[in-house]
Design a protein around this motif. Structure first.
Motif, short mmCIF file in Angstrom:
data_model
loop_
_atom_site.label_atom_id
_atom_site.label_comp_id
_atom_site.label_asym_id
_atom_site.label_seq_id
_atom_site.Cartn_x
_atom_site.Cartn_y
_atom_site.Cartn_z
N ARG A 190 0.84 -1.22 0.00
CA ARG A 190 0.00 0.00 0.00
C ARG A 190 0.87 1.25 0.00
O ARG A 190 0.47 2.30 -0.50
CB ARG A 190 -0.95 -0.02 1.20
CG ARG A 190 -2.16 -0.92 0.92
CD ARG A 190 -3.11 -0.96 2.08
NE ARG A 190 -3.64 0.35 2.44
CZ ARG A 190 -4.20 0.61 3.62
NH1 ARG A 190 -4.29 -0.34 4.53
NH2 ARG A 190 -4.67 1.81 3.88
N ASP A 191 2.07 1.15 0.60
CA ASP A 191 2.97 2.31 0.56
C ASP A 191 3.60 2.48 -0.82
O ASP A 191 3.78 3.61 -1.27
CB ASP A 191 4.04 2.20 1.65
CG ASP A 191 3.52 2.69 2.99
OD1 ASP A 191 2.86 3.75 3.00
OD2 ASP A 191 3.74 2.02 4.01
N LEU A 192 3.95 1.37 -1.49
CA LEU A 192 4.52 1.54 -2.84
C LEU A 192 3.47 2.16 -3.76
O LEU A 192 3.76 3.14 -4.48
CB LEU A 192 5.04 0.20 -3.40
CG LEU A 192 5.68 0.32 -4.78
CD1 LEU A 192 6.86 1.31 -4.78
CD2 LEU A 192 6.17 -1.04 -5.28
N ALA A 193 2.24 1.63 -3.71
CA ALA A 193 1.16 2.23 -4.51
C ALA A 193 0.96 3.69 -4.08
O ALA A 193 0.78 4.57 -4.93
CB ALA A 193 -0.12 1.43 -4.34
N GLY A 194 1.05 3.94 -2.78
CA GLY A 194 0.87 5.30 -2.25
C GLY A 194 1.94 6.26 -2.76
O GLY A 194 1.65 7.41 -3.11
N ILE A 195 3.18 5.79 -2.82
CA ILE A 195 4.28 6.66 -3.29
C ILE A 195 4.09 6.97 -4.78
O ILE A 195 4.29 8.11 -5.22
CB ILE A 195 5.65 6.00 -3.03
CG1 ILE A 195 5.94 5.95 -1.53
CG2 ILE A 195 6.78 6.75 -3.76
CD1 ILE A 195 7.15 5.11 -1.14
#
Ligand code: NDP
Length: 289
Positions: A190-195
């Protein structure tokens, strides 16, 4: 790459934020165009382009042969060139162009810490792959903002590294790989997608962002094994010897598992991105819940 592990998470996030998403894919389907259509008819009108395409490097069912190696390279470098050309030729170019590559750019070391400004990219197969992948994305003079996200191991529920590790760990047969002392650069999906979403929506952002969690530099492969076992309520007593990892994946790919980099997301944090899962135990609890 929108149909893949990271692509599905990014698509879901972007659609939840009201964006329309079209995938470029080798398979037909709704809201998809093929690579041939892209080369022949050009880029459909869009605000941004993201490349997540790439043959799965750690597929244990594919032997590390010359043919596989070429596929690993071309599925990344040629798709990136095709997209870069489509952006360069577009009458109305997109505003942003984001590429996800890997922390394999930085030389594995038990001690060195790397930020986005650190050197790398020219010492082994993976570092050279990242260099040519990122070079393929350059479009001199383009108005499209270019962002490269160098990702660590992506942890998520339905794919990536965890999907292969989960069953031995659930059986209590998991453990550190090799010595377990090697750094383990990781990020929650979710953080990679978020970045990537942050990069697309922040109108002034460009350059390289490290896609790893802020606590990643302090995480070793052994810590990861312990935390995953704890999240599953199982012991993690059985180390997997280095020779076994080499036997399964071949010496070149085994480097990715038996060595690692301490990577700091300096520019990512400075750009104002707030991590949803900054620490490993929270990330793993979310994944195995
Ligand atoms: P996946 O393996 O899930 O697949 C990504 C997509 O790439 C696939 O859905 C497929 O789309 C396309 N693809 C696969 N093989 C080829 C090929 N030979 N030619 C053209 N397209 C191909 O990848 P992830 O989502 O896990 O990773 C996305 C990107 O992020 C990759 O480039 C990967 O190298 C990079 N990355 C991933 C990490 C991870 O831990 N997962 C870590 C660091 C970087 P379709 O079938 O629709 O054509």
């Amino acid at each position: 790459g929108g149909t893949g592990f990271v692509g599905r998470a990014l698509t879901q996030l972007l659609r939840s934020r009201g964006h329309e998403v079209t995938h470029v894919s080798r398979q037909g389907g709704k809201d998809r165009i093929s690579w041939e259509e892209l080369s022949q008819s050009g880029l459909p009108l869009c605000d941004a382009v993201v490349n997540l395409a790439g043959e799965n490097v750690l597929n244990p069912f594919r032997r590390w042969s010359d043919a596989f190696c070429r596929e690993v390279i071309s599925s990344r470098v040629e798709t990136t060139k095709t997209l870069a050309k489509a952006i360069a030729d577009a009458e109305q170019p997109p505003r942003a162009w984001v590429l996800v590559t890997g922390v394999g750019y930085y030389r594995p070391s038990p001690t060195a810490e790397y930020t986005e400004d650190s050197p790398g990219g020219d010492f082994d197969f993976f570092s050279r792959l990242v260099s040519s992948w990122e070079a393929a994305a350059l479009i001199p003079g383009s108005p499209a903002r270019g962002v490269v996200v160098r990702s660590g191991v992506v942890l998520g529920r339905d794919g990536g590294a965890i999907s292969q590790m989960l069953w031995p760990f659930r059986l209590g047969l998991g453990g550190p790989l090799g010595s377990g002392l090697q750094p383990f650069p990781w990020i929650h999906i979710r953080d990679l997608a978020g970045i990537v979403c942050h990069a697309l929506e922040s109108e002034c952002l460009q350059g390289v962002l490290n896609g790893v969690s802020p606590s990643s530099p302090a995480t070793s492969n052994g810590t990861f094994a312990q935390e995953l076992a704890a999240a599953l309520g199982r012991p993690a007593l059985l180390p997997v010897p280095a020779w076994a990892v080499r036997a399964i994946f071949g010496a070149e790919r085994a480097v990715m598992l038996l060595e690692g980099q301490r990577v700091v997301p300096k520019h990512t944090l400075e750009s104002g991105y707030h991590f949803i899962f900054p620490d490993l135990s929270g990330a793993l609890k979310d994944i195995v819940a």
